[in-house]
Write a protein that holds these residues in place. Structure first.
Motif, PDB file in Angstrom:
ATOM      1  N   ALA B 304       0.834  -1.192   0.000  1.00 30.55           N
ATOM      2  CA  ALA B 304       0.000   0.000   0.000  1.00 30.55           C
ATOM      3  C   ALA B 304       0.870   1.243   0.000  1.00 30.55           C
ATOM      4  O   ALA B 304       1.940   1.259   0.604  1.00 30.55           O
ATOM      5  CB  ALA B 304      -0.911   0.000   1.232  1.00 30.55           C
ATOM      6  N   ASP B 305       0.421   2.272  -0.751  1.00 34.94           N
ATOM      7  CA  ASP B 305       1.165   3.534  -0.681  1.00 34.94           C
ATOM      8  C   ASP B 305       0.339   4.542   0.116  1.00 34.94           C
ATOM      9  O   ASP B 305      -0.711   4.210   0.673  1.00 34.94           O
ATOM     10  CB  ASP B 305       1.481   4.045  -2.087  1.00 34.94           C
ATOM     11  CG  ASP B 305       0.252   4.052  -2.972  1.00 34.94           C
ATOM     12  OD1 ASP B 305      -0.835   4.362  -2.445  1.00 34.94           O
ATOM     13  OD2 ASP B 305       0.377   3.722  -4.176  1.00 34.94           O
ATOM     14  N   ASP B 306       0.805   5.808   0.118  1.00 29.33           N
ATOM     15  CA  ASP B 306       0.127   6.788   0.953  1.00 29.33           C
ATOM     16  C   ASP B 306      -1.223   7.198   0.397  1.00 29.33           C
ATOM     17  O   ASP B 306      -2.122   7.603   1.128  1.00 29.33           O
ATOM     18  CB  ASP B 306       1.001   8.046   1.107  1.00 29.33           C
ATOM     19  CG  ASP B 306       2.319   7.683   1.767  1.00 29.33           C
ATOM     20  OD1 ASP B 306       2.302   6.660   2.512  1.00 29.33           O
ATOM     21  OD2 ASP B 306       3.314   8.367   1.533  1.00 29.33           O
ATOM     22  N   GLU B 346       7.302  -8.046   4.693  1.00 28.56           N
ATOM     23  CA  GLU B 346       7.497  -8.421   6.085  1.00 28.56           C
ATOM     24  C   GLU B 346       6.141  -8.530   6.795  1.00 28.56           C
ATOM     25  O   GLU B 346       5.143  -7.969   6.334  1.00 28.56           O
ATOM     26  CB  GLU B 346       8.405  -7.410   6.793  1.00 28.56           C
ATOM     27  CG  GLU B 346       7.818  -6.020   7.008  1.00 28.56           C
ATOM     28  CD  GLU B 346       7.819  -5.158   5.731  1.00 28.56           C
ATOM     29  OE1 GLU B 346       8.268  -5.645   4.679  1.00 28.56           O
ATOM     30  OE2 GLU B 346       7.327  -4.016   5.797  1.00 28.56           O
ATOM     31  N   ARG B 347       6.128  -9.246   7.905  1.00 27.96           N
ATOM     32  CA  ARG B 347       4.894  -9.341   8.707  1.00 27.96           C
ATOM     33  C   ARG B 347       4.483  -7.945   9.157  1.00 27.96           C
ATOM     34  O   ARG B 347       5.319  -7.137   9.539  1.00 27.96           O
ATOM     35  CB  ARG B 347       5.119 -10.217   9.931  1.00 27.96           C
ATOM     36  CG  ARG B 347       5.182 -11.689   9.598  1.00 27.96           C
ATOM     37  CD  ARG B 347       5.097 -12.531  10.840  1.00 27.96           C
ATOM     38  NE  ARG B 347       5.163 -13.956  10.472  1.00 27.96           N
ATOM     39  CZ  ARG B 347       6.305 -14.613  10.283  1.00 27.96           C
ATOM     40  NH1 ARG B 347       7.451 -13.999  10.459  1.00 27.96           N
ATOM     41  NH2 ARG B 347       6.300 -15.876   9.927  1.00 27.96           N
ATOM     42  N   GLY B 348       3.211  -7.651   9.047  1.00 26.13           N
ATOM     43  CA  GLY B 348       2.728  -6.339   9.457  1.00 26.13           C
ATOM     44  C   GLY B 348       2.725  -5.320   8.330  1.00 26.13           C
ATOM     45  O   GLY B 348       2.218  -4.218   8.501  1.00 26.13           O
ATOM     46  N   ALA B 349       3.304  -5.696   7.170  1.00 24.23           N
ATOM     47  CA  ALA B 349       3.338  -4.763   6.046  1.00 24.23           C
ATOM     48  C   ALA B 349       1.913  -4.436   5.603  1.00 24.23           C
ATOM     49  O   ALA B 349       1.041  -5.297   5.594  1.00 24.23           O
ATOM     50  CB  ALA B 349       4.115  -5.366   4.889  1.00 24.23           C
ATOM     51  N   ALA B 350       1.693  -3.168   5.214  1.00 16.95           N
ATOM     52  CA  ALA B 350       0.377  -2.747   4.756  1.00 16.95           C
ATOM     53  C   ALA B 350       0.238  -3.131   3.287  1.00 16.95           C
ATOM     54  O   ALA B 350       1.110  -2.818   2.469  1.00 16.95           O
ATOM     55  CB  ALA B 350       0.213  -1.245   4.941  1.00 16.95           C
ATOM     56  N   VAL B 351      -0.820  -3.816   2.942  1.00 18.69           N
ATOM     57  CA  VAL B 351      -0.988  -4.290   1.559  1.00 18.69           C
ATOM     58  C   VAL B 351      -2.410  -4.055   1.085  1.00 18.69           C
ATOM     59  O   VAL B 351      -3.335  -3.841   1.882  1.00 18.69           O
ATOM     60  CB  VAL B 351      -0.671  -5.794   1.427  1.00 18.69           C
ATOM     61  CG1 VAL B 351       0.820  -6.058   1.604  1.00 18.69           C
ATOM     62  CG2 VAL B 351      -1.498  -6.604   2.403  1.00 18.69           C
ATOM     63  N   ILE B 352      -2.584  -4.118  -0.234  1.00 20.57           N
ATOM     64  CA  ILE B 352      -3.900  -4.009  -0.839  1.00 20.57           C
ATOM     65  C   ILE B 352      -4.104  -5.227  -1.726  1.00 20.57           C
ATOM     66  O   ILE B 352      -3.308  -5.473  -2.635  1.00 20.57           O
ATOM     67  CB  ILE B 352      -4.014  -2.721  -1.678  1.00 20.57           C
ATOM     68  CG1 ILE B 352      -3.934  -1.514  -0.742  1.00 20.57           C
ATOM     69  CG2 ILE B 352      -5.318  -2.697  -2.479  1.00 20.57           C
ATOM     70  CD1 ILE B 352      -3.774  -0.213  -1.468  1.00 20.57           C
TER      71      ILE B 352
END
Lengths: 299, 375
Positions: B304-306, B346-352
């Protein structure tokens, strides 16, 4: 290897335990069973009182062979025993098939019903039969109505002996065949049918060969129990139709001819053991031939 | 009740095996509730279903071991209903092989020919052929108990094929083989059935096996055929929620319809502020509760980006033979598969997460399932 001795000793002690557990049975057989047989053997070659020849004698055996009716008695015994085996096979195999078929819902009840003759006391059962088979009974009247003749019924005939023995010994045949049928799967008969075998061919070519060991052992048990039976034969057969077992009983306990009775018992034992050995040998050979053939052809 | 579609096969051709409205009740329960099925000559049809779906009963009815309560079974125009099993000329292999333990491999294979009174020289020749085709030549004199599972399986196949049956039924032929052997044997079986050209029905509960072995697969559930089609049709165009759930262990979640697009036959759905797209088989009005099915390998995840606020975070990775599977958590929990060389997240990374709309399938949630559908 530090653990090895511990393993070995635990293995040894396990073997020792299992041997120890066999000991009481071994002792029982050695004393009561084998001891009893030896006593009969000794009696059969014991010198009759009043004859002064010392040591052993074959006189009792000569006596057995010399007496006229013995041939007829042995023949009748073999005939009735074989007829009983045939009766148990004809009645027992279908019952065993039913009990072992997966779809049967009443198999538990049927099994109990088949085993129940063994749970009724011999005397009670036989007096019931005397009332059932005897003159004036429903069976006697029915037979007279159908075939004419005197209304004496079946009592004191060989038919009564065979029917009685078949009823009594049927459980052994059923149990024996049922246990061997565990090797048979219903899918095998489906497979055979799908290959074009008629239901009769499935029975003869697939099922029968597979339950044959059970049939053989059932037949052996029934045969040896009928040749040695005397209560059923004595009470249903009456005089002039006695079997070897009853003859032995008469010699030893009624006529006090212990020697002759013992000799007859030994002869019966030898004949039965020989027949069983022959039957087992035939059964075993079939398997051995197959296995040898498999090993030589297969590799 | 024959809502089944006979897919595949040239339409002008008369089906070789025809089942029409076959019904069977056992102890008051409908085991088969109107099964209609067409199998064309030379077809390799899979019968796929969970246990209790009625597939074994159907096999028994075709083989003649179970009477049907209603409907008909025809082969090449001939009605089989009154024909006893030994005159149907249908070869069967059983899950546990059911070889005759008192007969050698040779005699097992020759059993059917012997029932047909085939003369000894021809019998020897034909059994010899089967032995050669199945690679059993060295084992002719052996007894079944001395054979490995794979060898027993091949003997069972040879025994059934030796009489050149007009139809083969294979009941879970791979169920008793270990995993490594299963891979090889299923291609062997396919090859052999192909080369003999015999029409075959293959029963299994394992979709991988059905897809690997068969041209067409019928999905059975609760005594009804849910869908018949090629493996691709079952995967990409499931006919109902059951098939969508059964094939390919998809992600499943509930949502409600926001918008239906008649042109693309797809919907936009919403679930706790998460919106996505899925295709549908019938028009749905906004607000309808739906179940959405999307297989993990169709789910693409991007960092995910900003600009786009992230609603999902990577919870964990699982390593699979075919790649890595990510568990992502947000309004719903999803499994997404990435090839092993994919960028590390990584674990916890924000993704879509996203997917192509035609690869997700939505079905309206029915108020109550039909009675026969409960197994």
């Amino acid at each position: 290897m530090q653990v090895a001795p511990a393993i070995r000793s635990s293995r040894l002690s396990r073997r020792a335990t299992s041997l120890l557990l066999l000991a009481p049975t071994t002792l029982l057989y050695l004393t009561v069973y084998l001891g009893g047989l030896v006593m009969v053997l000794v009696m059969s070659i014991d010198v009759p009182p009043g004859v002064d020849s010392g040591g052993a004698t074959l006189a009792h055996y000569r006596d057995v062979f010399g007496s006229a009716p013995i041939g007829a008695i042995v023949l009748r015994t073999l005939r009735d025993s074989l007829a009983t085996v045939a009766g148990c096979l004809l009645l027992g195999v279908p019952v065993a098939r039913y009990i072992t078929a997966s779809a049967s819902r009443w198999k538990g009840i049927v099994l109990m019903a088949v085993l129940s003759p063994l749970m009724v006391s011999a005397i009670g059962r036989i007096f019931g039969w005397i009332a059932l088979f005897g003159p004036g009974s429903v069976i006697a009247d029915g037979l007279t109505a159908l075939f004419g003749g005197k209304p004496t019924g079946l009592l004191y005939t060989e038919a009564a002996i065979i029917i009685g023995l078949t009823n009594l010994l049927l459980p052994f045949m059923v149990l024996s065949v049922a246990s061997s049928r565990a090797h048979f799967e219903e899918d095998m008969s489906k497979a055979a049918l799908s290959l074009g075998a008629t239901p009769l061919s499935v029975l003869l070519q697939v099922e029968l060969p597979l339950i044959f060991p059970g049939i053989l052992s059932g037949a052996l048990i029934v045969f040896s129990l009928s040749t040695t039976n005397f209560v059923t034969a004595a009470l249903l057969g009456g005089s002039g139709r006695d079997l070897v077992g009853y003859e032995i009983y008469l010699d030893i306990l009624v006529y006090f001819q212990q020697g002759r009775g013992a000799a007859l018992a030994m002869l019966l034992l030898v004949v039965v053991v020989a027949l069983m050995a022959l039957a087992i040998q035939t059964g075993v050979q079939r398997h051995e031939v197959r296995d040898t053939a498999a090993r030589t052809r297969g590799t | 009740m024959s809502e089944t579609v006979a897919a595949g096969g040239p339409p002008e051709q008369e089906a070789f095996l025809q089942l029409r409205d076959v019904a069977k009740n056992l102890g008051g329960n409908p085991v088969l509730a109107g099964v209609s099925l067409d199998v064309f000559e030379g077809d390799l049809l899979g019968l796929l279903g969970p246990s209790g779906s009625g597939k074994t009963t159907l096999l028994n009815i075709i083989g003649g071991f179970t009477d049907l309560d209603a409907g008909s079974v025809r082969i090449a125009g001939q009605d089989l209903t009154a024909l006893p099993p030994h005159r149907r000329d249908i070869g069967i292999t059983f899950q546990k092989y059911a070889l005759f333990p008192h007969l050698t491999v040779f005699d097992n294979i020759g059993f059917g020919l012997r029932q047909r009174k085939v003369a000894a020289p021809e019998l020897r020749q034909r059994v010899g052929e089967m032995l050669a085709v199945l690679g059993l030549t060295g084992l002719a004199g052996r007894y079944p108990r001395s054979l490995s599972g794979g060898e027993q399986q091949r003997v069972a196949l040879a025994r059934a094929l030796a009489v050149r049956p007009r139809l083969m039924l294979l009941d879970e032929p791979l169920a008793n083989l270990d995993a490594a052997l299963r891979q090889r044997v299923r291609f062997e079986i396919r090859e052999i059935l192909r080369s003999t050209g015999v029409t075959s029905i293959f029963v299994t509960h394992d979709q991988d096996e059905a897809f690997a072995l068969c041209d067409r697969v019928a999905v059975l559930r609760g005594g009804r055929i849910q869908q018949i089609g090629t493996p691709a049709e079952l995967i990409y165009q499931p006919a109902n929620a059951f098939v969508a759930r059964f094939i390919g262990s998809p992600n499943v979640f509930e949502a409600s319809v926001q918008h239906y697009d008649a042109q693309t036959q797809s919907i936009r759905f919403v679930r706790d502020r998460f919106t996505g797209a899925a295709c549908v088989r019938a028009p749905l009005t906004p607000g309808t509760r739906v179940e959405v099915f999307v297989r993990p390998d169709e789910v693409v995840i991007a960092r995910a980006d900003d600009v786009q606020p992230a609603k999902f975070r990577v919870k964990d990775w699982v390593h699979l033979v075919s790649g890595r599977e990510a568990w992502i958590e947000g309004p719903i929990t999803l499994r997404a598969r990435l090839p092993s060389e994919a960028t590390h997240l990584e674990r916890g990374a924000a993704v879509i997460p996203s997917w192509r709309p035609e690869r997700a399938h939505a079905f309206a949630i029915e108020p109550a399932p039909p009675a026969a559908a409960t197994t």
